[in-house]
Structures are given as structure tokens and as C-alpha cells.
Write a protein that holds these residues in place. Structure first.
Motif, PDB file in Angstrom:
ATOM      1  N   SER A  39      -2.295  14.802 -11.585  1.00 30.93           N
ATOM      2  CA  SER A  39      -1.039  14.085 -11.839  1.00 30.93           C
ATOM      3  C   SER A  39       0.139  14.736 -11.118  1.00 30.93           C
ATOM      4  CB  SER A  39      -0.778  13.991 -13.342  1.00 30.93           C
ATOM      5  OG  SER A  39      -0.749  15.267 -13.905  1.00 30.93           O
ATOM      6  N   VAL A  40       0.038  16.029 -10.830  1.00 29.66           N
ATOM      7  CA  VAL A  40       1.146  16.716 -10.160  1.00 29.66           C
ATOM      8  C   VAL A  40       1.345  16.140  -8.759  1.00 29.66           C
ATOM      9  CG1 VAL A  40       1.957  18.942  -9.274  1.00 29.66           C
ATOM     10  CG2 VAL A  40       0.829  18.810 -11.506  1.00 29.66           C
ATOM     11  N   TYR A  41       0.231  15.987  -8.027  1.00 29.55           N
ATOM     12  CA  TYR A  41       0.310  15.419  -6.679  1.00 29.55           C
ATOM     13  C   TYR A  41       0.918  14.019  -6.718  1.00 29.55           C
ATOM     14  CZ  TYR A  41      -1.075  13.314  -2.247  1.00 29.55           C
ATOM     15  OH  TYR A  41      -1.062  12.655  -1.035  1.00 29.55           O
ATOM     16  N   TYR A  42       0.418  13.202  -7.661  1.00 31.50           N
ATOM     17  CA  TYR A  42       0.870  11.803  -7.692  1.00 31.50           C
ATOM     18  C   TYR A  42       2.316  11.665  -8.126  1.00 31.50           C
ATOM     19  CZ  TYR A  42      -3.610  10.326  -6.137  1.00 31.50           C
ATOM     20  OH  TYR A  42      -4.709  10.143  -5.333  1.00 31.50           O
ATOM     21  N   ARG A  43       2.764  12.559  -9.015  1.00 32.70           N
ATOM     22  CA  ARG A  43       4.175  12.515  -9.372  1.00 32.70           C
ATOM     23  C   ARG A  43       5.010  12.791  -8.120  1.00 32.70           C
ATOM     24  NH1 ARG A  43       5.100  16.714 -13.080  1.00 32.70           N
ATOM     25  NH2 ARG A  43       3.636  15.580 -14.400  1.00 32.70           N
ATOM     26  N   GLY A  44       4.526  13.731  -7.298  1.00 32.71           N
ATOM     27  CA  GLY A  44       5.240  14.090  -6.073  1.00 32.71           C
ATOM     28  C   GLY A  44       5.400  12.907  -5.116  1.00 32.71           C
ATOM     29  N   ILE A  45       4.303  12.203  -4.824  1.00 30.74           N
ATOM     30  CA  ILE A  45       4.448  11.104  -3.848  1.00 30.74           C
ATOM     31  C   ILE A  45       5.227   9.923  -4.442  1.00 30.74           C
ATOM     32  CG2 ILE A  45       2.443  11.756  -2.442  1.00 30.74           C
ATOM     33  CD1 ILE A  45       0.893   9.431  -3.640  1.00 30.74           C
ATOM     34  N   ARG A  46       5.091   9.740  -5.749  1.00 23.61           N
ATOM     35  CA  ARG A  46       5.837   8.680  -6.408  1.00 23.61           C
ATOM     36  C   ARG A  46       7.341   8.941  -6.264  1.00 23.61           C
ATOM     37  NH1 ARG A  46       2.438   8.857 -11.062  1.00 23.61           N
ATOM     38  NH2 ARG A  46       4.049   9.883 -12.292  1.00 23.61           N
ATOM     39  N   LYS A  76      -1.884   1.095  -5.963  1.00 22.50           N
ATOM     40  CA  LYS A  76      -0.544   1.286  -5.419  1.00 22.50           C
ATOM     41  C   LYS A  76      -0.077   2.733  -5.615  1.00 22.50           C
ATOM     42  CE  LYS A  76      -0.790  -3.323  -4.901  1.00 22.50           C
ATOM     43  NZ  LYS A  76      -0.813  -4.246  -5.967  1.00 22.50           N
ATOM     44  N   SER A  77       0.195   3.111  -6.876  1.00 20.81           N
ATOM     45  CA  SER A  77       0.774   4.444  -7.091  1.00 20.81           C
ATOM     46  C   SER A  77      -0.229   5.559  -6.828  1.00 20.81           C
ATOM     47  CB  SER A  77       1.322   4.556  -8.515  1.00 20.81           C
ATOM     48  OG  SER A  77       0.293   4.405  -9.468  1.00 20.81           O
ATOM     49  N   HIS A  78      -1.539   5.260  -6.838  1.00 21.37           N
ATOM     50  CA  HIS A  78      -2.525   6.314  -6.626  1.00 21.37           C
ATOM     51  C   HIS A  78      -3.223   6.224  -5.272  1.00 21.37           C
ATOM     52  CE1 HIS A  78      -1.588   6.995 -10.808  1.00 21.37           C
ATOM     53  NE2 HIS A  78      -2.179   8.175 -10.715  1.00 21.37           N
ATOM     54  N   SER A  79      -2.629   5.458  -4.362  1.00 18.40           N
ATOM     55  CA  SER A  79      -3.091   5.420  -2.956  1.00 18.40           C
ATOM     56  C   SER A  79      -4.575   5.099  -2.834  1.00 18.40           C
ATOM     57  CB  SER A  79      -2.831   6.770  -2.257  1.00 18.40           C
ATOM     58  OG  SER A  79      -1.505   7.168  -2.384  1.00 18.40           O
ATOM     59  N   GLU A 119       0.854  -1.194   0.000  1.00 20.32           N
ATOM     60  CA  GLU A 119       0.000   0.000   0.000  1.00 20.32           C
ATOM     61  C   GLU A 119       0.886   1.240   0.000  1.00 20.32           C
ATOM     62  OE1 GLU A 119      -3.514  -2.016   2.695  1.00 20.32           O
ATOM     63  OE2 GLU A 119      -1.468  -1.800   3.388  1.00 20.32           O
ATOM     64  N   ASN A 120       0.329   2.351  -0.451  1.00 16.62           N
ATOM     65  CA  ASN A 120       1.070   3.607  -0.506  1.00 16.62           C
ATOM     66  C   ASN A 120       1.080   4.234   0.887  1.00 16.62           C
ATOM     67  OD1 ASN A 120       1.860   6.369  -1.189  1.00 16.62           O
ATOM     68  ND2 ASN A 120       1.387   5.784  -3.303  1.00 16.62           N
ATOM     69  N   PRO A 121       2.235   4.707   1.372  1.00 19.03           N
ATOM     70  CA  PRO A 121       2.244   5.315   2.715  1.00 19.03           C
ATOM     71  C   PRO A 121       1.597   6.708   2.743  1.00 19.03           C
ATOM     72  CG  PRO A 121       4.416   5.488   1.731  1.00 19.03           C
ATOM     73  CD  PRO A 121       3.578   4.662   0.773  1.00 19.03           C
ATOM     74  N   TYR A 122       1.396   7.285   1.585  1.00 18.33           N
ATOM     75  CA  TYR A 122       0.852   8.645   1.525  1.00 18.33           C
ATOM     76  C   TYR A 122      -0.623   8.617   1.157  1.00 18.33           C
ATOM     77  CZ  TYR A 122       5.796   9.409   1.681  1.00 18.33           C
ATOM     78  OH  TYR A 122       7.100   9.361   2.077  1.00 18.33           O
ATOM     79  N   PRO A 123      -1.387   9.615   1.619  1.00 17.87           N
ATOM     80  CA  PRO A 123      -2.832   9.602   1.357  1.00 17.87           C
ATOM     81  C   PRO A 123      -3.144   9.937  -0.094  1.00 17.87           C
ATOM     82  CG  PRO A 123      -2.197  11.640   2.471  1.00 17.87           C
ATOM     83  CD  PRO A 123      -0.958  10.793   2.411  1.00 17.87           C
ATOM     84  N   PRO A 124      -4.384   9.643  -0.533  1.00 16.47           N
ATOM     85  CA  PRO A 124      -4.789  10.102  -1.868  1.00 16.47           C
ATOM     86  C   PRO A 124      -4.750  11.629  -1.912  1.00 16.47           C
ATOM     87  CG  PRO A 124      -6.470   8.668  -0.884  1.00 16.47           C
ATOM     88  CD  PRO A 124      -5.476   8.976   0.187  1.00 16.47           C
ATOM     89  N   SER A 125      -4.733  12.181  -3.106  1.00 18.27           N
ATOM     90  CA  SER A 125      -4.711  13.634  -3.254  1.00 18.27           C
ATOM     91  C   SER A 125      -5.962  14.239  -2.598  1.00 18.27           C
ATOM     92  CB  SER A 125      -4.644  13.974  -4.746  1.00 18.27           C
ATOM     93  OG  SER A 125      -5.687  14.839  -5.129  1.00 18.27           O
ATOM     94  N   ALA A 164       1.055  -3.181 -12.269  1.00 17.18           N
ATOM     95  CA  ALA A 164       0.642  -2.665 -10.956  1.00 17.18           C
ATOM     96  C   ALA A 164       1.680  -1.715 -10.347  1.00 17.18           C
ATOM     97  CB  ALA A 164       0.370  -3.831 -10.000  1.00 17.18           C
ATOM     98  N   TYR A 165       2.966  -1.933 -10.700  1.00 13.66           N
ATOM     99  CA  TYR A 165       4.040  -1.155 -10.045  1.00 13.66           C
ATOM    100  C   TYR A 165       4.822  -0.271 -11.011  1.00 13.66           C
ATOM    101  CZ  TYR A 165       2.926  -4.470  -6.421  1.00 13.66           C
ATOM    102  OH  TYR A 165       2.254  -5.204  -5.487  1.00 13.66           O
ATOM    103  N   VAL A 166       4.373  -0.180 -12.243  1.00 14.85           N
ATOM    104  CA  VAL A 166       5.213   0.458 -13.265  1.00 14.85           C
ATOM    105  C   VAL A 166       5.495   1.933 -12.960  1.00 14.85           C
ATOM    106  CG1 VAL A 166       3.448   1.303 -14.897  1.00 14.85           C
ATOM    107  CG2 VAL A 166       5.607   0.376 -15.770  1.00 14.85           C
ATOM    108  N   ASP A 167       4.587   2.583 -12.231  1.00 17.41           N
ATOM    109  CA  ASP A 167       4.796   4.011 -11.944  1.00 17.41           C
ATOM    110  C   ASP A 167       5.993   4.267 -11.033  1.00 17.41           C
ATOM    111  OD1 ASP A 167       2.644   4.793 -13.491  1.00 17.41           O
ATOM    112  OD2 ASP A 167       1.223   4.734 -11.823  1.00 17.41           O
TER     113      ASP A 167
END
Ligand SMILES: *Cc1c(COP(=O)(O)O)cnc(C)c1O
Length: 365
Positions: free
Chosen positions: A266-273, A217-220, A33-39, A185-188
Motif C-alpha cells: 500500500s505504501v507504493y500505491y499511496r505514492g503513485i496515487r 486504475k489506481s493499482h496499475s 490507465e495509470n501512467p506508473y508501473p505496478p509495484s 473504479a476511481y475512488v482512490d
């Protein structure tokens, strides 16, 4: 076997998901799971969708989300299909493309759901041994000409190893008569460059390519259950035939709204990725310094082993210390652990506990 069971249900091999304990608070590094919350925009969209309109069915063909994803992937709506988590899309795809007489090929160590679906749907399979350093052996998939089809995750799970796009193209070109599914599933998490490692952009070029992706995964959004496929229109049509024989509404209104907002931010998700990749690149040398073997990772997890501790014991020692990781009791990888990349704070606690375990081990010998 219970007397009410069919022989069919007695014969299947259900997938075992990672633990989701409710009794005690663990640092959860066991289910990627992603440690960061969704946007914040995603949470807002989900809240807004949880209103009076819930009395109405959602769009059966999820056109709005497909349009957004088509734009995001540089494809057309007819190239995209939606499912309730990507596991469900895998089920559709196994039925649509793999349910025939010839066996499908997948790596010996890979996502164990593939085997469960084969058992459920009565599909034969061949497990192809991995090459050196747990790399998928491209040559095997090219020379053996699997007649039933091919599937593997890229990066592979639980090994974390990534296959370069040019090798995937070799496999696609060597097997024009069958479908190859790349489970992304993990490509990001592959890298920080601008160039995406996803093969989704190549589905028009390769009519035998189906790419499956997830918001988990990448999008929490593991809790929301949204997955999708990218493929040629002829493959998407087959998926729609299966889905519409099974469940007319795979995605609910709240999930659809959340997923649309996620694609837009996409800006938020690029950041947590990038934060997760940075944490991964920071901890891998630390693990190696502690005597671990660590495979090359293009994912939000690492696959590690240590010569002084058996996998099961290591799992138990971490669990006692409040940290959950994933151990697979399979000959060949039984002394490995799969560890999700958590936040920097979580990884620091993990590393502290590992120091403690290794010190104690040394003292005890
Ligand atoms: C997590 C995972 C999936 C499925 O995730 P969903 O939550 O069902 O979208 C699919 N394939 C692999 C390899 C995974 O690790």
C-alpha cells in the motif's frame, strides 16, 4: 444481420472500449490507465506465479486474495468477492440484483457499460438527468424511489464529479428495498487525506449497499483483470450463485498472486496515487487559464470543454499530434473531452499541443 445470428445477438448494444492502437505510438490519455508501473513486488509475484503450478486450477473462491482484501477494507472474507476485472463483477451484480421487472436508475451521462448490460440481460432502465455542473442529482434518487435498483460510479465517469459520502447515505436510506451499487473504479483518486472516500467500510451498516472496485486504475493492473465487490454476506452469496453458474475460475494464478502483492504494497500505491492527484491539481488551473471549462475532478481524469472548439474536432487535432483522448459522441456532452491524467511529462506535451491548436485557431479566425 447475419443469417447465423440469433435475434438476441442482433438486438444487443455492445460497449465500445477506448482505442488501443497498435500501429503507432501515441501518448495514451484515453482509457484512464495509470501512467506508473505496478509495484516491483507485484511484478515479482506475477513472475513467480508463472511457473509449474499453472497446470493446477487456481482457488475457485479466491480465499487468499479475499482475506487480504478483507483486512485492507476492515471487513470479513464473507464480505468480499473477486471477478475478472470489475466489468465482470458488474455483470454478476446486474444479474443478481437488477434482473427483475422494475427499471433501474442511473445517471444520463455515466459509464456506458451499464446500458450494454441492460441490453444484454433484458433489464429496463431510466436515465436520470444530471444537475448543475454535471453533479448527480441526489434528490431524484431519493424522491422517485427507483424500484429496480440504482447504480452510478463515484466519482462519476466521464464527468469526474464526486458525490460526498453523506449523499450516498441519503440515497441508501431512501431506498432500503433495493440494491444501490457504487462503482468505485476511481475512488482512490478522490483526495490525499488519510480518510478513504470509499463506501466499502459501510457495507455492514447498509444491507442494500454493494461497492465494486478494481485494480485496473489506481493499482496499475488494467492488463491483469482483477476486480472485487464489497457487500453484506447476503449480497456476496448472490454474486457467488451467479459466478458459479457461469465460470468457476474467474481469476488465474498469476493475477491472484499479483493482486495479493498489490494489496500488500500500500505504501507504493499511496505514492503513485498522490503523484497523479498532484499532477491533476497542477494541470486543472492551466486548462482553466486556457479558457477551458473543467468539472471538479476526484478521479485520474478530467472532463473539459472549450467554447472555441467542438469536441470531435479537438479530438482529431490532438490525434494528429500524437495524443489520444476520449470523445463521446452523445448529445449534451459532445463538446467535451475526457482526458486521463498521465505523467507530468505527458501532460506538459499535451498542454503544449493545446497551446498550438488554440493559437492556430485564433490565427485562422
Ligand atoms: C474502468 C472502469 C471499470 C472497469 O474496469 P475493469 O478494468 O473491468 O476492472 C468499471 N467502472 C468504471 C466506471 C470504469 O471506468
Amino acid at each position: 444481420m447475419n443469417k447465423y445470428w440469433s435475434s438476441f445477438v442482433a438486438g444487443i448494444k455492445p460497449y465500445t472500449p477506448g482505442e488501443q492502437p497498435a500501429d503507432r505510438k501515441f501518448i495514451k490519455l484515453n482509457t484512464n490507465e495509470n501512467p506508473y508501473p505496478p509495484s516491483p513486488a507485484v511484478i515479482k509475484a506475477a513472475r513467480e506465479a508463472a511457473g509449474e503450478d499453472l497446470r493446477l486450477y487456481p482457488q475457485p473462491e479466491c480465499e487468499d486474495l479475499r482475506d487480504r482484501l478483507a483486512q485492507y477494507e476492515g471487513l470479513k472474507r464473507s464480505n468480499i468477492y473477486i471477478s475478472n476485472g470489475s466489468d465482470e463483477m458488474l455483470a454478476f451484480a446486474f444479474l443478481a440484483f437488477f434482473k427483475k421487472n422494475e427499471p433501474i436508475y442511473f445517471p444520463e451521462f455515466t459509464y456506458s457499460f451499464y446500458e450494454s448490460y441492460c441490453a444484454l440481460f433484458g433489464i429496463r432502465y431510466v436515465k436520470v438527468p444530471l444537475g448543475e455542473d454535471f453533479c448527480i442529482d441526489v434528490g431524484e434518487y431519493c424522491s422517485q424511489a427507483p424500484r429496480g435498483g440504482i447504480i452510478f460510479p463515484n466519482p462519476n465517469a466521464p464527468t469526474a464529479v464526486m458525490m460526498p459520502g453523506k449523499d450516498i447515505c441519503r440515497i441508501l436510506e431512501a431506498n432500503p428495498e433495493t440494491v444501490t451499487i457504487i462503482d468505485e473504479a476511481y475512488v482512490d483518486f478522490a483526495g490525499t487525506g488519510q480518510e478513504s472516500a470509499s463506501m466499502a467500510g459501510k457495507v455492514e451498516e447498509y444491507p442494500n449497499l454493494l461497492v465494486i472496485k478494481t485494480f485496473s486504475k489506481s493499482h496499475s493492473l488494467a492488463g491483469m483483470r482483477i476486480g472485487y465487490a464489497a457487500g453484506g454476506g447476503h449480497l456476496i452469496e448472490a454474486l457467488a450463485r451467479i459466478k458459479n453458474s457461469f465460470n468457476s475460475y474467474v481469476a488465474d494464478r498469476v493475477s491472484l498472486a499479483a493482486a495479493e502483492a498489490a494489496v500488500a504494497d500500500s505504501v507504493y500505491y499511496r505514492g503513485i496515487r498522490e503523484r497523479i492527484i498532484k499532477t491533476r491539481e497542477r494541470v486543472i488551473p492551466v486548462f482553466r487559464g486556457l479558457g477551458f471549462k473543467v468539472t471538479e475532478s476526484g478521479a485520474n481524469f478530467i472532463f473539459v470543454s472549450h467554447k472555441d472548439i467542438r469536441g470531435r474536432e479537438f479530438y482529431d487535432l490532438l490525434r494528429e499530434r500524437g495524443i489520444l483522448v476520449r470523445h463521446f459522441d452523445k448529445p449534451g456532452i459532445e463538446d467535451h473531452l475526457r482526458i486521463t491524467i498521465g505523467s507530468d511529462g505527458e501532460m506538459d506535451i499535451l498542454i503544449d499541443k493545446i497551446h498550438e491548436i488554440l493559437e492556430k485557431k485564433k490565427g485562422g479566425m
